[in-house]
Design an enzyme around this catalytic site. Sequence first.
Site, mmCIF file in Angstrom:
data_model
loop_
_atom_site.group_PDB
_atom_site.id
_atom_site.type_symbol
_atom_site.label_atom_id
_atom_site.label_comp_id
_atom_site.label_asym_id
_atom_site.label_seq_id
_atom_site.Cartn_x
_atom_site.Cartn_y
_atom_site.Cartn_z
ATOM 1 N N THR A 153 0.826 -1.213 0.000
ATOM 2 C CA THR A 153 0.000 0.000 0.000
ATOM 3 C C THR A 153 0.856 1.256 0.000
ATOM 4 O O THR A 153 0.443 2.301 -0.494
ATOM 5 C CB THR A 153 -0.938 -0.031 1.223
ATOM 6 O OG1 THR A 153 -1.806 -1.139 1.057
ATOM 7 C CG2 THR A 153 -1.771 1.224 1.348
ATOM 8 N N SER A 177 1.365 -7.515 -0.690
ATOM 9 C CA SER A 177 2.085 -8.549 0.067
ATOM 10 C C SER A 177 1.236 -9.787 0.327
ATOM 11 O O SER A 177 1.732 -10.801 0.799
ATOM 12 C CB SER A 177 2.652 -7.989 1.375
ATOM 13 O OG SER A 177 1.646 -7.806 2.326
ATOM 14 N N GLN A 178 -0.063 -9.738 -0.043
ATOM 15 C CA GLN A 178 -0.863 -10.970 -0.023
ATOM 16 C C GLN A 178 -0.319 -11.972 -1.039
ATOM 17 O O GLN A 178 -0.579 -13.166 -0.948
ATOM 18 C CB GLN A 178 -2.358 -10.680 -0.288
ATOM 19 C CG GLN A 178 -2.678 -9.933 -1.572
ATOM 20 C CD GLN A 178 -2.661 -8.420 -1.388
ATOM 21 O OE1 GLN A 178 -1.860 -7.883 -0.636
ATOM 22 N NE2 GLN A 178 -3.552 -7.733 -2.085
ATOM 23 N N TYR A 225 -8.419 0.844 -3.737
ATOM 24 C CA TYR A 225 -7.093 1.149 -4.277
ATOM 25 C C TYR A 225 -6.412 -0.141 -4.696
ATOM 26 O O TYR A 225 -6.840 -1.239 -4.337
ATOM 27 C CB TYR A 225 -6.237 1.893 -3.246
ATOM 28 C CG TYR A 225 -5.731 1.020 -2.123
ATOM 29 C CD1 TYR A 225 -6.526 0.720 -1.031
ATOM 30 C CD2 TYR A 225 -4.443 0.481 -2.171
ATOM 31 C CE1 TYR A 225 -6.073 -0.087 -0.009
ATOM 32 C CE2 TYR A 225 -3.980 -0.323 -1.148
ATOM 33 C CZ TYR A 225 -4.786 -0.611 -0.073
ATOM 34 O OH TYR A 225 -4.333 -1.414 0.930
ATOM 35 N N LYS A 259 0.225 -7.691 12.805
ATOM 36 C CA LYS A 259 -0.736 -6.733 12.260
ATOM 37 C C LYS A 259 -2.049 -6.989 12.974
ATOM 38 O O LYS A 259 -2.575 -8.105 12.941
ATOM 39 C CB LYS A 259 -0.889 -6.925 10.738
ATOM 40 C CG LYS A 259 -1.863 -5.930 10.113
ATOM 41 C CD LYS A 259 -1.912 -6.010 8.583
ATOM 42 C CE LYS A 259 -2.875 -4.951 8.058
ATOM 43 N NZ LYS A 259 -2.931 -4.896 6.592
ATOM 44 N N THR A 299 1.625 -4.421 4.142
ATOM 45 C CA THR A 299 1.497 -4.690 5.583
ATOM 46 C C THR A 299 0.875 -6.058 5.881
ATOM 47 O O THR A 299 1.053 -6.583 6.978
ATOM 48 C CB THR A 299 0.641 -3.598 6.254
ATOM 49 O OG1 THR A 299 -0.656 -3.594 5.655
ATOM 50 C CG2 THR A 299 1.286 -2.236 6.121
ATOM 51 N N ASP A 300 0.157 -6.643 4.908
ATOM 52 C CA ASP A 300 -0.570 -7.890 5.203
ATOM 53 C C ASP A 300 0.354 -9.008 5.696
ATOM 54 O O ASP A 300 0.014 -9.735 6.631
ATOM 55 C CB ASP A 300 -1.315 -8.388 3.955
ATOM 56 C CG ASP A 300 -2.496 -7.502 3.585
ATOM 57 O OD1 ASP A 300 -2.802 -6.569 4.349
ATOM 58 O OD2 ASP A 300 -3.107 -7.751 2.525
ATOM 59 N N GLU A 339 -2.086 -29.522 27.387
ATOM 60 C CA GLU A 339 -3.286 -30.364 27.266
ATOM 61 C C GLU A 339 -3.071 -31.510 26.277
ATOM 62 O O GLU A 339 -3.846 -32.448 26.230
ATOM 63 C CB GLU A 339 -4.455 -29.507 26.797
ATOM 64 C CG GLU A 339 -5.097 -28.678 27.896
ATOM 65 C CD GLU A 339 -6.325 -27.954 27.380
ATOM 66 O OE1 GLU A 339 -7.382 -28.594 27.234
ATOM 67 O OE2 GLU A 339 -6.220 -26.748 27.115
HETATM 68 N N1 ASP Z 1 -2.781 -5.582 0.812
HETATM 69 C C1 ASP Z 1 -1.747 -4.609 1.052
HETATM 70 C C2 ASP Z 1 -0.428 -5.338 1.072
HETATM 71 O O1 ASP Z 1 -0.173 -6.056 1.992
HETATM 72 C C3 ASP Z 1 -2.017 -3.907 2.324
HETATM 73 C C4 ASP Z 1 -0.955 -2.940 2.787
HETATM 74 O O2 ASP Z 1 0.150 -2.849 2.291
HETATM 75 O O3 ASP Z 1 -1.281 -2.185 3.753
HETATM 76 O O4 ASP Z 1 0.328 -5.184 0.144
#
Ligand code: ASP
Length: 349
Positions: free
Chosen positions: A33, A79-80, A46, A185, A112-113, A306
Amino acid sequence: MKSLKILFLTLALLAGALLEAKPRVHIIATGGTIAGVAASASSSAYVAGQVGIQTLIDAVPQILDLAEISGEQLVNIGSQDMNDEVWLRLAKRINEILASDRYDAVIVTHGTDTMEETAYFLNLTVKSAKPVILVGAMRPSNAISADGPVNLYNAVAAAVTPQSQGKGVIVCMNNQLLDAKTVIKTHTINSDSFEGGPFGIIGYVHDGRAHYLQAPLNRHTVNSEFDVSNLTEFPKVGIVYGYANASPLPMKAFVEAGFDGVVLAGVGDGNFYKDVFDAAVEAQKQGVQIVRSSRCPTGPTCLNGEVDDSRYHFAASLDLNPQKARILLMLALTRTRDWRQIQKYFEEY
Ligand code: ASP
């Protein structure tokens, strides 16, 4: 006499240049992002990974006051879509850069993912004590109050602060510095999404300088025994999610597909529904290493709590969440198939 004067002048100029030399920071851009573009400044729709490294650098000219900056674009993806191939290229490239005297630190811009996963992977595979900082943004580059520029400025500030050395891979988001092992995250859209859970932050950035409160105790970077320099692929490790009345099908499917390991994102202290438990016992008998972790956001998954791990030769992930346990198991399986040794890795890393 004249040549002596020239010599002194040259030496003085050299000394001055050395005194003024700024740290050299190399930025490797991977997308996310921070490089995303929205339909409009106020839109939540986006696409990640749109603008290139030079645009990111140009957006924050203030970083040139802190460091000599260079950059390269490794990939430009959300990053997904992060994957083993990019991870291997990234680790090898960082090791190459940091082995050179020409660079003092590396920054990776990242979505961020899966940032916490890449941070932990690099924490185990980078062979340098020089700072490696991961940074991203929760808002696209053209959003109102985009957080990318300030996050990048702070990342450069952290990269040039001498105390950042030897702390392993660090995530820099929203003025905070987080350790690769504990960072998570926690929020899907807020800019203060990143936390260290009960372990907290390891530091913060203020006025162009990083301040540290604590240092990670686990093995990482120069003390890690994992080496990807000759690897072209990883053992295959999947994650099975735990829930009431869970189906054993995903566990069985991983075994049938020839996976080398499975991490369970179990309920509570890494417990499984009985049908999944039976499938896991069978998987372990067939040589597929099972690691129990938990879908709980906090607390350890304890060995022989457990579940009688010693009897079934399961390992327990302790303080690692399922997605990071998957990375450690993947790297562990490049070295051993002995569940006791794998458990030891979970104690040390
Ligand atoms: N889907 C985005 C990614 O991980 C989200 C982000 O960067 O905040 O590339």
